[in-house]
Design a protein around this motif. Structure first.
Motif, PDB file in Angstrom:
ATOM      1  N   SER A  76      20.820  14.332  37.588  1.00 39.16           N
ATOM      2  CA  SER A  76      22.185  13.851  37.711  1.00 39.16           C
ATOM      3  C   SER A  76      22.683  14.023  39.135  1.00 39.16           C
ATOM      4  N   THR A  77      23.629  13.180  39.496  1.00 38.04           N
ATOM      5  CA  THR A  77      24.297  13.240  40.802  1.00 38.04           C
ATOM      6  C   THR A  77      25.794  13.158  40.617  1.00 38.04           C
ATOM      7  N   ILE A  78      26.510  13.925  41.407  1.00 44.57           N
ATOM      8  CA  ILE A  78      27.953  13.749  41.536  1.00 44.57           C
ATOM      9  C   ILE A  78      28.255  13.584  43.021  1.00 44.57           C
ATOM     10  N   ASN A  79      28.915  12.494  43.366  1.00 43.49           N
ATOM     11  CA  ASN A  79      29.172  12.285  44.787  1.00 43.49           C
ATOM     12  C   ASN A  79      30.477  12.964  45.196  1.00 43.49           C
TER      13      ASN A  79
ATOM     14  N   ALA B 201      33.244  11.837  45.861  1.00 42.09           N
ATOM     15  CA  ALA B 201      34.434  11.284  45.217  1.00 42.09           C
ATOM     16  C   ALA B 201      34.501  11.623  43.732  1.00 42.09           C
ATOM     17  N   GLY B 202      33.458  12.250  43.214  1.00 40.67           N
ATOM     18  CA  GLY B 202      33.445  12.638  41.812  1.00 40.67           C
ATOM     19  C   GLY B 202      32.764  11.655  40.888  1.00 40.67           C
ATOM     20  N   SER B 203      32.192  10.598  41.418  1.00 36.71           N
ATOM     21  CA  SER B 203      31.457   9.660  40.581  1.00 36.71           C
ATOM     22  C   SER B 203      30.122  10.270  40.172  1.00 36.71           C
ATOM     23  N   THR B 204      29.710   9.966  38.963  1.00 40.27           N
ATOM     24  CA  THR B 204      28.523  10.612  38.400  1.00 40.27           C
ATOM     25  C   THR B 204      27.494   9.602  37.924  1.00 40.27           C
ATOM     26  N   THR B 205      26.234   9.984  38.000  1.00 47.13           N
ATOM     27  CA  THR B 205      25.128   9.205  37.450  1.00 47.13           C
ATOM     28  C   THR B 205      24.150  10.155  36.785  1.00 47.13           C
ATOM     29  N   TYR B 206      23.390   9.618  35.812  1.00 49.08           N
ATOM     30  CA  TYR B 206      22.476  10.433  35.020  1.00 49.08           C
ATOM     31  C   TYR B 206      21.180   9.678  34.762  1.00 49.08           C
ATOM     32  N   VAL B 207      20.113  10.426  34.613  1.00 43.58           N
ATOM     33  CA  VAL B 207      18.884   9.834  34.113  1.00 43.58           C
ATOM     34  C   VAL B 207      19.121   9.468  32.652  1.00 43.58           C
ATOM     35  N   ASP B 208      18.494   8.396  32.196  1.00 43.55           N
ATOM     36  CA  ASP B 208      18.768   7.894  30.850  1.00 43.55           C
ATOM     37  C   ASP B 208      18.551   8.941  29.767  1.00 43.55           C
ATOM     38  N   SER B 209      17.569   9.800  29.945  1.00 47.10           N
ATOM     39  CA  SER B 209      17.205  10.751  28.888  1.00 47.10           C
ATOM     40  C   SER B 209      18.277  11.804  28.626  1.00 47.10           C
ATOM     41  N   VAL B 210      19.234  11.952  29.534  1.00 44.08           N
ATOM     42  CA  VAL B 210      20.286  12.965  29.325  1.00 44.08           C
ATOM     43  C   VAL B 210      21.665  12.354  29.181  1.00 44.08           C
ATOM     44  N   LYS B 211      21.774  11.044  29.307  1.00 45.29           N
ATOM     45  CA  LYS B 211      23.092  10.400  29.160  1.00 45.29           C
ATOM     46  C   LYS B 211      23.673  10.729  27.803  1.00 45.29           C
ATOM     47  N   ASP B 212      24.954  10.959  27.768  1.00 47.48           N
ATOM     48  CA  ASP B 212      25.703  11.289  26.559  1.00 47.48           C
ATOM     49  C   ASP B 212      25.427  12.695  26.050  1.00 47.48           C
ATOM     50  N   ARG B 213      24.572  13.457  26.760  1.00 46.91           N
ATOM     51  CA  ARG B 213      24.336  14.853  26.380  1.00 46.91           C
ATOM     52  C   ARG B 213      24.718  15.810  27.506  1.00 46.91           C
ATOM     53  N   PHE B 214      24.488  15.398  28.740  1.00 48.53           N
ATOM     54  CA  PHE B 214      24.766  16.251  29.894  1.00 48.53           C
ATOM     55  C   PHE B 214      25.982  15.727  30.646  1.00 48.53           C
TER      56      PHE B 214
ATOM     57  N   ASP C 222      27.365  14.987  48.473  1.00 48.53           N
ATOM     58  CA  ASP C 222      26.845  14.617  47.162  1.00 48.53           C
ATOM     59  C   ASP C 222      25.977  15.771  46.682  1.00 48.53           C
ATOM     60  N   MET C 223      26.075  16.066  45.397  1.00 50.22           N
ATOM     61  CA  MET C 223      25.292  17.161  44.826  1.00 50.22           C
ATOM     62  C   MET C 223      24.447  16.632  43.676  1.00 50.22           C
ATOM     63  N   ARG C 224      23.258  17.152  43.572  1.00 50.54           N
ATOM     64  CA  ARG C 224      22.327  16.684  42.550  1.00 50.54           C
ATOM     65  C   ARG C 224      21.704  17.845  41.794  1.00 50.54           C
ATOM     66  N   TRP C 225      21.339  17.570  40.570  1.00 49.94           N
ATOM     67  CA  TRP C 225      20.502  18.456  39.768  1.00 49.94           C
ATOM     68  C   TRP C 225      19.157  17.763  39.548  1.00 49.94           C
TER      69      TRP C 225
END
Length: 119
Positions: A49-52, A54-67, A33-36
């Motif tokens: 943000s995290t990408i595991n 398997a390629g699944s991604t998560t984001y902090v709310d403040s960057v969703k839809d931008r990053f 898993d890789m994180r910023w």
């Protein structure tokens, strides 16, 4: 040795875009898993943000839809595409194969790349 080399930062005007890259070596990148994270001047570190593996991604709310986080396992590289940048995105951005538990960093962290959003 584990190495994580972030690049792509710079000065950009509000509303602009940047793409950060993090080249990794010395560990099993495709299984990791890789994180910023980012750290703004005078503030603590913030998970972005995290990408595991398997390629699944998560984001902090403040960057969703931008990053957008992505990875290229063939190149051992993780990316962070940042669009519609805002002054509050100004920070040093770090990539890691670890995490931040409270104030304790786990895993390996790169040196970071500075992103400055200003007119």
């Amino acid at each position: 040795d584990v190495q994580l080399q972030a690049s792509g930062g710079g000065l950009v005007q509000p509303g602009g875009s940047l793409r950060l890259s993090c080249a990794a070596s010395g560990f099993s990148f495709s299984y990791s898993d890789m994180r910023w994270f980012r750290q703004a001047p005078g503030k603590g570190s913030e998970w972005v943000s995290t990408i595991n593996s398997a390629g699944s991604t998560t984001y902090v709310d403040s960057v969703k839809d931008r990053f957008t986080i992505s990875r290229d396992n063939a190149k051992n590289t993780v990316y962070l595409q940042m669009n519609n940048l805002k002054p509050e995105d100004t920070a040093v951005y770090y990539c890691t194969n670890g995490d931040l538990i409270g104030r304790i960093r786990t895993g390996f962290w790169g040196r970071g790349t500075l992103v400055t959003v200003s007119s």
